[in-house]
Scaffold this active site. Structure first.
Site, mmCIF file in Angstrom:
data_model
loop_
_atom_site.group_PDB
_atom_site.id
_atom_site.type_symbol
_atom_site.label_atom_id
_atom_site.label_comp_id
_atom_site.label_asym_id
_atom_site.label_seq_id
_atom_site.Cartn_x
_atom_site.Cartn_y
_atom_site.Cartn_z
ATOM 1 N N ILE A 39 0.815 -1.216 0.000
ATOM 2 C CA ILE A 39 0.000 0.000 0.000
ATOM 3 C C ILE A 39 0.850 1.267 0.000
ATOM 4 C CG2 ILE A 39 -2.015 -1.121 1.008
ATOM 5 C CD1 ILE A 39 -1.231 0.091 3.716
ATOM 6 N N PHE A 40 2.146 1.115 0.201
ATOM 7 C CA PHE A 40 3.066 2.250 0.117
ATOM 8 C C PHE A 40 4.421 1.728 -0.308
ATOM 9 C CE2 PHE A 40 6.451 4.858 1.961
ATOM 10 C CZ PHE A 40 6.154 6.087 1.392
ATOM 11 N N SER A 90 12.946 -5.801 14.566
ATOM 12 C CA SER A 90 11.654 -5.590 15.237
ATOM 13 C C SER A 90 10.606 -6.502 14.611
ATOM 14 C CB SER A 90 11.234 -4.122 15.131
ATOM 15 O OG SER A 90 10.113 -3.891 15.949
ATOM 16 N N GLY A 134 7.822 -7.717 15.326
ATOM 17 C CA GLY A 134 6.393 -7.512 15.473
ATOM 18 C C GLY A 134 5.741 -6.876 14.256
ATOM 19 N N GLU A 186 13.136 -6.276 8.618
ATOM 20 C CA GLU A 186 14.540 -5.858 8.509
ATOM 21 C C GLU A 186 15.436 -6.864 9.228
ATOM 22 O OE1 GLU A 186 17.303 -1.938 9.213
ATOM 23 O OE2 GLU A 186 15.834 -2.415 10.756
ATOM 24 N N GLU A 237 23.740 11.823 0.817
ATOM 25 C CA GLU A 237 23.421 13.247 0.781
ATOM 26 C C GLU A 237 22.467 13.675 1.890
ATOM 27 O OE1 GLU A 237 22.038 14.341 -3.090
ATOM 28 O OE2 GLU A 237 23.884 13.707 -4.070
ATOM 29 N N GLU A 286 22.361 12.503 4.987
ATOM 30 C CA GLU A 286 22.872 12.214 6.332
ATOM 31 C C GLU A 286 23.769 13.346 6.830
ATOM 32 O OE1 GLU A 286 23.160 7.462 7.028
ATOM 33 O OE2 GLU A 286 24.839 8.371 5.983
#
Length: 186
Positions: free
Chosen positions: A13-14, A113, A115, A119, A140, A142
């Site tokens: 959805i994204f 994580s 839940g 990652e 760029e 950071e």
């Protein structure tokens, strides 16, 4: 008793620069149907980089998600420039600290994580640090500030909440374990 959920459908959805958001419809072992919101993220690496003065390198940077500056070990995504997590670790060390390591050892890999996010991060120990000969371009977007701290300082910073990033705390506790076992000088 099985804990496995049966995926009935899923939809992205994204789609973003750093992550994608997926909405999945699942059926629980009980037969009940529900949804899961899942963040899809590229694999990542992090480095416990310890210099010859027996100090770890920490990067101070602004994190919009928590609306404050945090102290973290050098880290980043494995991306199209990398042929392995180790290559990404070497690249990130160069980009963020302008240092190279004589020795990089894999410590552990873990989900950051579970839940809501897939990652998967690999933590490395980097020692024998020296300035790089060829600096890679920094990201760029950071703004980084490097500091050096001893193990005692790092533990104190955890106690006071100055360090509150999970991968960094894990790295510090690993470093402490190395020292307690006599596997790292200092």
């Amino acid at each position: 008793m099985s804990l496995e959920e049966k995926r009935l459908s899923s939809e992205t959805i994204f789609h973003g620069y750093v992550m994608d958001l997926e909405l999945a419809q699942v059926q629980l072992p009980s037969g009940q149907k529900t949804r899961r919101e899942i963040v899809r993220h590229a694999p990542a690496v992090a480095l416990l980089a310890i210099n010859d003065q027996n100090e770890m390198l920490l990067m101070r940077q602004w994190r919009a998600a928590v609306n404050k500056a945090t102290l973290e070990i050098p880290a980043g995504k494995v991306d199209s420039r990398d042929d392995s997590a180790l290559h990404a670790a070497i690249r990130e060390l160069n980009e963020e600290t302008r240092l190279a390591a004589d020795k990089i050892t894999e410590v552990s890999s873990f989900y950051t994580s579970v839940g809501f996010c897939d990652e998967h991060m690999t933590l490395y120990l980097a020692t024998g640090l020296s300035p790089v000969e060829n600096e890679l371009p920094q990201d760029e977007d950071e703004n980084l500030q490097m500091i050096h701290v001893s193990l005692n300082q790092a533990n104190q910073m955890i106690a006071t909440g100055e360090i509150n990033d999970a991968k960094t705390i894990m790295a510090i506790y690993y470093w402490q374990g190395l020292k307690l076992r006599g596997e790292l000088n200092g």
